[in-house]
Scaffold this motif. Structure first.
Motif: not given
Length: 318
Positions: A1-6, A67-68, A286-292
């Protein structure tokens, strides 16, 4: 998982930890205070609503960091090559207004029904095969290629399939020489489908079946659409009346060799439903999905549940 604003994730987790620490300190002070504990507020019941609130707070603060995650998403995708028989027999009118015109109409409906994740190419074949539109997501280009088809010449389903395979793999494809028993290795193209619109009349059926086996070895499925009637009719070729009829046996064999299906379309009504009858490959990408959004929804659920528990157990939110 990655985040745009750590940095926001760090701040959020710090605030959440501070809230948890504050709750623990508050409970210790209450426990040391010289008063009786109210009925119904002992044990886990006393802490569960607050635990739900604090978890919801953590989720909301974490969601601010956008998060994504890479998730497997099923979708209709891949490559479809529409293959049109343009031999002289396709000018027959046992399917109005003609076999070829009916095939064009059915194919146009099929193209318009496909999602933009499907690339579509167009091959026309008579005695040879010709790629008139490379696989693309440009639906207008595909429809233009279909509209330009006109009947002429003989029939070679072998060349039709080989040309379609070439469009899929990106290079010319041919069958091996008769003294070579091994088929060439084209790699695996499991997300590709060839849709053949034809009356099934062929100059060399055995060669067509060999080409279908080559497609099967590459994981490419062939769906065949029979255009015409088994009763047949006549068509004029170079001043001669030539009998022509639908060969369902060959078209069924070609489709079956690759795990595909034969779709009989002896009249215009049957052709109109072809786009619904042909099953395309469902692939998992596999796609990047935002979890917000999901995190906020889960947080709202926890807040609601915590509030309902407080009202049920204590008669009010405290």
């Amino acid at each position: 998982m990655t985040v745009m604003y750590p940095s926001l994730l760090v701040y959020g987790l710090v605030l959440a930890a501070a809230a948890v620490a504050g709750y623990v300190v508050l409970q210790r002070r209450r426990a040391s205070a010289p008063r009786a504990v109210a009925v119904g507020r002992t044990g886990w019941r006393r802490h569960l609503p607050y635990a739900l609130f604090l978890t919801a707070l953590t989720l909301l603060l974490s969601g601010l960091s956008r998060p994504q995650a890479e998730l497997p998403v099923p979708r209709v995708a891949g490559t479809v090559v529409l293959v049109f028989d343009v031999s002289n027999s396709m000018a027959a009118d046992d399917v109005a207004p003609s076999r070829l015109a009916a095939a064009q109409s059915a194919a146009e409906g099929f193209v318009k029904a496909q999602p933009d994740t499907v690339d579509i190419g167009v091959v026309m074949f008579g005695q040879g095969g010709l790629l008139t539109q490379t696989p693309t997501d440009d639906r207008d280009a595909v429809l233009d290629a279909i509209s330009r088809l006109t009947p002429s010449g003989g029939t070679s389903l072998r060349q039709a399939i080989l040309t379609a395979l070439g469009a899929i793999v990106g290079e010319p494809v041919d069958l091996p020489a008769e003294d070579d028993p091994e088929l060439p290795d084209l790699g695996y193209w499991g997300s590709a489908t060839i849709v053949v619109f034809s009356d099934g009349q062929d100059d060399a059926p055995a060669d067509a079946e060999a080409a279908a086996m080559l497609a099967a070895g590459a994981g490419v499925r062939i769906e065949t659409v029979g255009i015409g009637t088994t009763q047949g009719t006549t068509v004029e070729v170079d001043g001669y009346q030539v009998a022509t009829a639908l060969d369902e046996q060959l078209l069924t064999a070609l489709a079956a060799a690759t795990g595909g299906s034969y779709h009989p379309a002896g009249d215009a009504a049957a052709l109109n439903g072809i786009s619904d009858a042909i099953d395309l490959r469902i692939t998992v990408q596999r796609e990047s999905v935002e979890l917000t959004g999901p995190l906020a929804g889960l947080a709202l659920l926890l807040l609601t549940l915590g509030g309902l528990l407080m009202i049920r157990w204590y008669g009010r939110i405290v």
